[in-house]
Design a protein around this motif. Sequence first.
Motif, PDB file in Angstrom:
ATOM      1  N   SER A 149      -9.282  34.116  52.703  1.00  0.00           N
ATOM      2  CA  SER A 149      -9.398  33.495  51.379  1.00  0.00           C
ATOM      3  C   SER A 149      -8.331  34.054  50.449  1.00  0.00           C
ATOM      4  O   SER A 149      -8.327  35.251  50.150  1.00  0.00           O
ATOM      5  CB  SER A 149     -10.788  33.764  50.789  1.00  0.00           C
ATOM      6  N   ASP A 150      -7.426  33.191  50.006  1.00  0.00           N
ATOM      7  CA  ASP A 150      -6.394  33.592  49.048  1.00  0.00           C
ATOM      8  C   ASP A 150      -6.968  33.606  47.642  1.00  0.00           C
ATOM      9  O   ASP A 150      -7.772  32.739  47.276  1.00  0.00           O
ATOM     10  CB  ASP A 150      -5.207  32.629  49.088  1.00  0.00           C
ATOM     11  N   GLN A 151      -6.519  34.561  46.847  1.00  0.00           N
ATOM     12  CA  GLN A 151      -7.027  34.660  45.479  1.00  0.00           C
ATOM     13  C   GLN A 151      -6.544  33.501  44.611  1.00  0.00           C
ATOM     14  O   GLN A 151      -7.289  32.985  43.780  1.00  0.00           O
ATOM     15  CB  GLN A 151      -6.606  35.990  44.847  1.00  0.00           C
ATOM     16  N   ALA A 152      -5.295  33.103  44.806  1.00  0.00           N
ATOM     17  CA  ALA A 152      -4.712  32.037  43.980  1.00  0.00           C
ATOM     18  C   ALA A 152      -3.848  31.149  44.864  1.00  0.00           C
ATOM     19  O   ALA A 152      -3.273  31.611  45.856  1.00  0.00           O
ATOM     20  CB  ALA A 152      -3.878  32.633  42.851  1.00  0.00           C
ATOM     21  N   PRO A 153      -3.740  29.871  44.529  1.00  0.00           N
ATOM     22  CA  PRO A 153      -2.958  28.953  45.362  1.00  0.00           C
ATOM     23  C   PRO A 153      -1.468  29.211  45.257  1.00  0.00           C
ATOM     24  O   PRO A 153      -0.989  29.789  44.273  1.00  0.00           O
ATOM     25  CB  PRO A 153      -3.321  27.575  44.783  1.00  0.00           C
ATOM     26  N   PRO A 154      -0.700  28.789  46.254  1.00  0.00           N
ATOM     27  CA  PRO A 154       0.754  28.920  46.208  1.00  0.00           C
ATOM     28  C   PRO A 154       1.350  27.881  45.262  1.00  0.00           C
ATOM     29  O   PRO A 154       0.631  26.983  44.781  1.00  0.00           O
ATOM     30  CB  PRO A 154       1.163  28.647  47.658  1.00  0.00           C
ATOM     31  N   ALA A 225     -11.239  29.053  55.491  1.00  0.00           N
ATOM     32  CA  ALA A 225     -10.143  29.499  54.630  1.00  0.00           C
ATOM     33  C   ALA A 225     -10.178  28.719  53.330  1.00  0.00           C
ATOM     34  O   ALA A 225     -10.655  27.581  53.278  1.00  0.00           O
ATOM     35  CB  ALA A 225      -8.784  29.306  55.304  1.00  0.00           C
ATOM     36  N   THR A 226      -9.661  29.345  52.279  1.00  0.00           N
ATOM     37  CA  THR A 226      -9.514  28.663  51.000  1.00  0.00           C
ATOM     38  C   THR A 226      -8.324  29.239  50.254  1.00  0.00           C
ATOM     39  O   THR A 226      -7.931  30.390  50.485  1.00  0.00           O
ATOM     40  CB  THR A 226     -10.782  28.788  50.135  1.00  0.00           C
ATOM     41  N   ARG A 227      -7.748  28.452  49.384  1.00  0.00           N
ATOM     42  CA  ARG A 227      -6.656  28.903  48.516  1.00  0.00           C
ATOM     43  C   ARG A 227      -7.169  29.322  47.141  1.00  0.00           C
ATOM     44  O   ARG A 227      -6.371  29.703  46.288  1.00  0.00           O
ATOM     45  CB  ARG A 227      -5.661  27.766  48.302  1.00  0.00           C
ATOM     46  N   ASP A 251     -14.481  47.006  53.113  1.00  0.00           N
ATOM     47  CA  ASP A 251     -14.214  48.324  52.540  1.00  0.00           C
ATOM     48  C   ASP A 251     -14.435  48.264  51.034  1.00  0.00           C
ATOM     49  O   ASP A 251     -14.970  47.278  50.522  1.00  0.00           O
ATOM     50  CB  ASP A 251     -12.790  48.804  52.889  1.00  0.00           C
ATOM     51  N   ASP A 252     -14.030  49.316  50.322  1.00  0.00           N
ATOM     52  CA  ASP A 252     -14.310  49.355  48.886  1.00  0.00           C
ATOM     53  C   ASP A 252     -13.407  48.444  48.070  1.00  0.00           C
ATOM     54  O   ASP A 252     -13.504  48.408  46.849  1.00  0.00           O
ATOM     55  CB  ASP A 252     -14.236  50.795  48.363  1.00  0.00           C
ATOM     56  N   ARG A 253     -12.519  47.678  48.755  1.00  0.00           N
ATOM     57  CA  ARG A 253     -11.679  46.711  48.051  1.00  0.00           C
ATOM     58  C   ARG A 253     -11.992  45.265  48.455  1.00  0.00           C
ATOM     59  O   ARG A 253     -11.315  44.339  47.994  1.00  0.00           O
ATOM     60  CB  ARG A 253     -10.202  47.028  48.291  1.00  0.00           C
ATOM     61  N   THR A 254     -12.990  45.081  49.289  1.00  0.00           N
ATOM     62  CA  THR A 254     -13.384  43.729  49.666  1.00  0.00           C
ATOM     63  C   THR A 254     -13.953  43.007  48.447  1.00  0.00           C
ATOM     64  O   THR A 254     -14.892  43.502  47.817  1.00  0.00           O
ATOM     65  CB  THR A 254     -14.441  43.769  50.788  1.00  0.00           C
ATOM     66  N   PRO A 255     -13.422  41.837  48.098  1.00  0.00           N
ATOM     67  CA  PRO A 255     -13.839  41.161  46.862  1.00  0.00           C
ATOM     68  C   PRO A 255     -15.134  40.385  47.031  1.00  0.00           C
ATOM     69  O   PRO A 255     -15.169  39.158  46.995  1.00  0.00           O
ATOM     70  CB  PRO A 255     -12.656  40.225  46.578  1.00  0.00           C
ATOM     71  N   PRO A 270     -10.128  44.936  43.774  1.00  0.00           N
ATOM     72  CA  PRO A 270     -10.113  44.073  44.961  1.00  0.00           C
ATOM     73  C   PRO A 270      -8.684  43.782  45.426  1.00  0.00           C
ATOM     74  O   PRO A 270      -7.736  43.833  44.642  1.00  0.00           O
ATOM     75  CB  PRO A 270     -10.813  42.800  44.480  1.00  0.00           C
ATOM     76  N   TRP A 271      -8.555  43.492  46.712  1.00  0.00           N
ATOM     77  CA  TRP A 271      -7.258  43.102  47.256  1.00  0.00           C
ATOM     78  C   TRP A 271      -6.752  41.857  46.541  1.00  0.00           C
ATOM     79  O   TRP A 271      -7.527  40.953  46.225  1.00  0.00           O
ATOM     80  CB  TRP A 271      -7.360  42.818  48.750  1.00  0.00           C
ATOM     81  N   THR A 272      -5.449  41.803  46.298  1.00  0.00           N
ATOM     82  CA  THR A 272      -4.874  40.658  45.586  1.00  0.00           C
ATOM     83  C   THR A 272      -4.047  39.741  46.472  1.00  0.00           C
ATOM     84  O   THR A 272      -3.801  38.590  46.112  1.00  0.00           O
ATOM     85  CB  THR A 272      -3.985  41.144  44.428  1.00  0.00           C
ATOM     86  N   GLY A 273      -3.574  40.236  47.632  1.00  0.00           N
ATOM     87  CA  GLY A 273      -2.751  39.406  48.496  1.00  0.00           C
ATOM     88  C   GLY A 273      -2.479  40.052  49.841  1.00  0.00           C
ATOM     89  O   GLY A 273      -2.816  41.216  50.075  1.00  0.00           O
ATOM     90  N   PHE A 274      -1.849  39.280  50.717  1.00  0.00           N
ATOM     91  CA  PHE A 274      -1.663  39.734  52.093  1.00  0.00           C
ATOM     92  C   PHE A 274      -0.655  40.865  52.227  1.00  0.00           C
ATOM     93  O   PHE A 274      -0.793  41.719  53.107  1.00  0.00           O
ATOM     94  CB  PHE A 274      -1.269  38.560  53.000  1.00  0.00           C
ATOM     95  N   LEU A 275       0.361  40.915  51.369  1.00  0.00           N
ATOM     96  CA  LEU A 275       1.339  41.990  51.476  1.00  0.00           C
ATOM     97  C   LEU A 275       0.708  43.339  51.169  1.00  0.00           C
ATOM     98  O   LEU A 275       1.045  44.359  51.782  1.00  0.00           O
ATOM     99  CB  LEU A 275       2.515  41.731  50.546  1.00  0.00           C
TER     100      LEU A 275
END
Length: 340
Positions: A149-154, A225-227, A251-255, A270-275
């Motif tokens: 699941s992406d936080q924000a769309p491309p 999956a979602t954007r 983990d402690d950053r799972t949104p 929370p995690w913000t992106g794949f990088l």
Amino acid sequence: MRIGVIGTGRIGTIHANTLSRHREVGSLILTDADGARAQELAHRLGETAAPGIDEIFKWGVDAVVITTATSAHAELIGRAARSGLPVFCEKPIALDLPGTLHAIAEVETAGTVLQMGFQRRFDTGYTGAREAVRSGRLGRLHTVRALTSDQAPPPAEWLPLSGGLYRDTLIHDFDMLRWVTGHEVVDVYAAGSDAGPPMFRAAGDVDTAAALLTLDDGTLATATATRLNGAGYDVRMELAGELDQVVVGLDDRTPIASTEPSGPPAADKPWTGFLERFGPAYEAELAAFIEVVRGERANPCDGREALQALRIAEACEVSRREHRAVRLAEIPGGTSAGAL
């Protein structure tokens, strides 16, 4: 070792930074369609910028890393193969099966190396899940649940070039499904929703997707999956067996927030992106590529492995369009893959 990096966008910059620091890499030659961007990165890293792709091959390199737009991947893989050079390429090889199969054939004819960038194979969580399954700790595996699941769309302009949510995003989950379990997908039933921003409908894509997949041993798997996951970047895989169950990505950053009174609190950061989420895995896959080039290890993810993940994505697209279950045998390219 001298490595040519073709493409200095977001992921290309990350890879160039990693390679520039590696003790076995003596120098880099960087090039990009945006010459100024390549020059700036080369100056910052103390490396060399080339005016174009031709110079990468003319000036002489020991290996090539391809991080260009997807539309250029297959042609560049073929060119490197004909030059006798090992290649690391970000997924996918191409957005269609004919282009993928042609590029693989060029590599196999030349007898060169193509390592694909499926970085989750180097993530400690997925590695642990694979070990749990293969060791028998879980017993007979009956259910797998995977999600990205992406936080924000491309950007809207990128969507028509992405290949769609199944080929661009869920392809990682499909690769992990095979790699972790050691089994092949035999059929899929997929659906998608474009009820979000209109840019997805304009691109002929969906913003949210789901698939039910059956493995060759009868295990059932779901992949979603979602954007548009505003809580953060969420990547998980749950594997349930008759003896035990494990989860990747918790983990402690799972949104995710629990509604139970005694449940864990919501993530502070929370995690913000794949990088960010897969930073160590991206470094590890390039370290592995250098070992492959030096003849110190086998290729951890060749073109045939990438092909199988793409075939699953293709089957899901057919299923979504035609509203029916699709057997993987219907999708071309079903020759034997590398070792799972």
